[in-house]
Design a protein around this motif. Structure first.
Motif, mmCIF file in Angstrom:
data_model
loop_
_atom_site.group_PDB
_atom_site.id
_atom_site.type_symbol
_atom_site.label_atom_id
_atom_site.label_comp_id
_atom_site.label_asym_id
_atom_site.label_seq_id
_atom_site.Cartn_x
_atom_site.Cartn_y
_atom_site.Cartn_z
ATOM 1 N N PRO A 24 0.808 -1.223 0.000
ATOM 2 C CA PRO A 24 0.000 0.000 0.000
ATOM 3 C C PRO A 24 0.840 1.271 0.000
ATOM 4 O O PRO A 24 1.953 1.306 0.520
ATOM 5 N N MET A 25 0.276 2.310 -0.582
ATOM 6 C CA MET A 25 0.919 3.616 -0.602
ATOM 7 C C MET A 25 0.501 4.466 0.599
ATOM 8 O O MET A 25 1.182 5.432 0.953
ATOM 9 N N LYS A 26 -0.610 4.116 1.228
ATOM 10 C CA LYS A 26 -1.159 4.947 2.293
ATOM 11 C C LYS A 26 -0.328 4.869 3.567
ATOM 12 O O LYS A 26 0.495 3.965 3.750
ATOM 13 N N ASP A 27 -0.586 5.797 4.468
ATOM 14 C CA ASP A 27 0.234 5.962 5.665
ATOM 15 C C ASP A 27 -0.030 4.886 6.711
ATOM 16 O O ASP A 27 0.887 4.390 7.362
ATOM 17 N N THR A 28 -1.287 4.500 6.890
ATOM 18 C CA THR A 28 -1.664 3.601 7.978
ATOM 19 C C THR A 28 -2.279 2.313 7.447
ATOM 20 O O THR A 28 -3.162 2.345 6.591
ATOM 21 N N SER A 78 4.040 8.663 -1.387
ATOM 22 C CA SER A 78 3.905 7.246 -1.090
ATOM 23 C C SER A 78 4.617 6.857 0.199
ATOM 24 O O SER A 78 5.716 7.321 0.488
ATOM 25 N N LYS A 79 3.964 5.994 0.958
ATOM 26 C CA LYS A 79 4.554 5.422 2.176
ATOM 27 C C LYS A 79 4.944 3.954 1.943
ATOM 28 O O LYS A 79 5.014 3.163 2.881
ATOM 29 N N CYS A 80 5.188 3.601 0.694
ATOM 30 C CA CYS A 80 5.492 2.207 0.359
ATOM 31 C C CYS A 80 6.745 1.700 1.067
ATOM 32 O O CYS A 80 6.827 0.518 1.418
ATOM 33 N N ASN A 83 5.868 0.615 4.525
ATOM 34 C CA ASN A 83 4.933 -0.506 4.456
ATOM 35 C C ASN A 83 5.608 -1.774 3.959
ATOM 36 O O ASN A 83 5.226 -2.883 4.343
ATOM 37 N N TYR A 141 -4.037 -4.415 -1.297
ATOM 38 C CA TYR A 141 -3.575 -3.034 -1.300
ATOM 39 C C TYR A 141 -3.056 -2.627 -2.675
ATOM 40 O O TYR A 141 -2.932 -3.443 -3.583
ATOM 41 N N SER A 143 -2.548 0.490 -5.954
ATOM 42 C CA SER A 143 -3.377 1.266 -6.877
ATOM 43 C C SER A 143 -4.261 0.324 -7.703
ATOM 44 O O SER A 143 -3.994 -0.864 -7.830
ATOM 45 N N GLY A 178 -12.336 5.559 9.306
ATOM 46 C CA GLY A 178 -11.004 5.204 8.843
ATOM 47 C C GLY A 178 -10.440 3.915 9.407
ATOM 48 O O GLY A 178 -9.319 3.527 9.067
#
Length: 219
Positions: A24-28, A78-80, A83, A141, A143, A178
């Motif tokens: 995933p690219m998201k933070d959490t 990105s947070k990849c 993660n 997860y 895109s 969330g």
């Protein structure tokens, strides 16, 4: 805390598996229990960040060798990176507890919907797969283009590389403020197989083609 020792009761036939997972690219990422009501799709009663690891915790045997391919999309937000490290930590701990091993390969592509990027990703996946691989994929997860590219690459691998796709996992969830709730482990193999069904139809008449499709789906 003492490291868990490999479970000597897991003495099934050790195997080589290829794990394909989109990061995933998201933070959490939520740390949750992925429930399963399918006996053929066991899942851990303990929380995991990645659904594929919840599945592997119940299906891996001592001595298994995992070749893990991680799909990463990059842009300035990105947070990849963090993660990816989270996945590797979770997988390494799982392997240590069971007595299995994992090696990692990173496929890093731009977060873009251009044809060139899609082709680059598909090519990289195909070139990373060994012939006759037994593949477990996780499409939870990443895109939205990744599952489409992955399905295409897996179809090529089954047809031309003599690979076998065993599971395509997806961690289904509802979200409240969330936070993931009602999390469930699902296997998307039936969806993947729909494409194979359409490929078997050879017909020039549109109406007959529709009838053949309905017949095949109802079989």
């Amino acid at each position: 805390m003492a490291k868990s020792k490999p479970d000597d009761t897991r003495m099934g036939v050790s195997m080589k598996k290829t794990i394909l997972c989109s990061i995933p690219m998201k933070d959490t990422i939520n740390h949750v229990v992925y429930e399963s009501d399918d006996r053929s799709l066991p899942s851990s009663e303990n929380p995991f960040y990645y659904p594929v690891n919840a599945f592997l915790s119940q299906t891996m045997n001592k001595g298994d060798e995992l070749s893990v391919i991680l799909l990463v999309k990059q842009d300035k937000f990105s947070k990849c990176g963090q993660n990816k490290e989270l996945f590797c930590s979770e997988m390494d701990a799982l392997c240590d507890s069971i007595g299995a091993t994992a090696s990692y390969k990173l496929i890093d592509t731009e977060f873009s919907q251009s044809r060139a990027v899609h082709e680059e990703l598909m090519k990289a996946i195909v070139l990373s797969l060994e012939d006759e691989s037994k593949i477990i994929a996780d499409i939870t997860y990443g895109s939205k283009d990744v599952p489409i590219v992955m399905f295409t690459a897996l179809g090529f691998a089954e047809k031309h590389l003599h690979c076998v796709v065993e599971n395509i996992l997806y961690g289904k969830a509802n979200f409240v403020d969330g936070t993931a709730v009602n999390t469930k482990l699902c296997d998307m193999m039936p969806l993947y197989c729909l494409n194979s069904v359409t490929q078997t139809i050879k017909c020039d008449d549109p109406q007959k083609a529709r009838q053949l499709l309905v017949t095949l789906l109802n079989y």
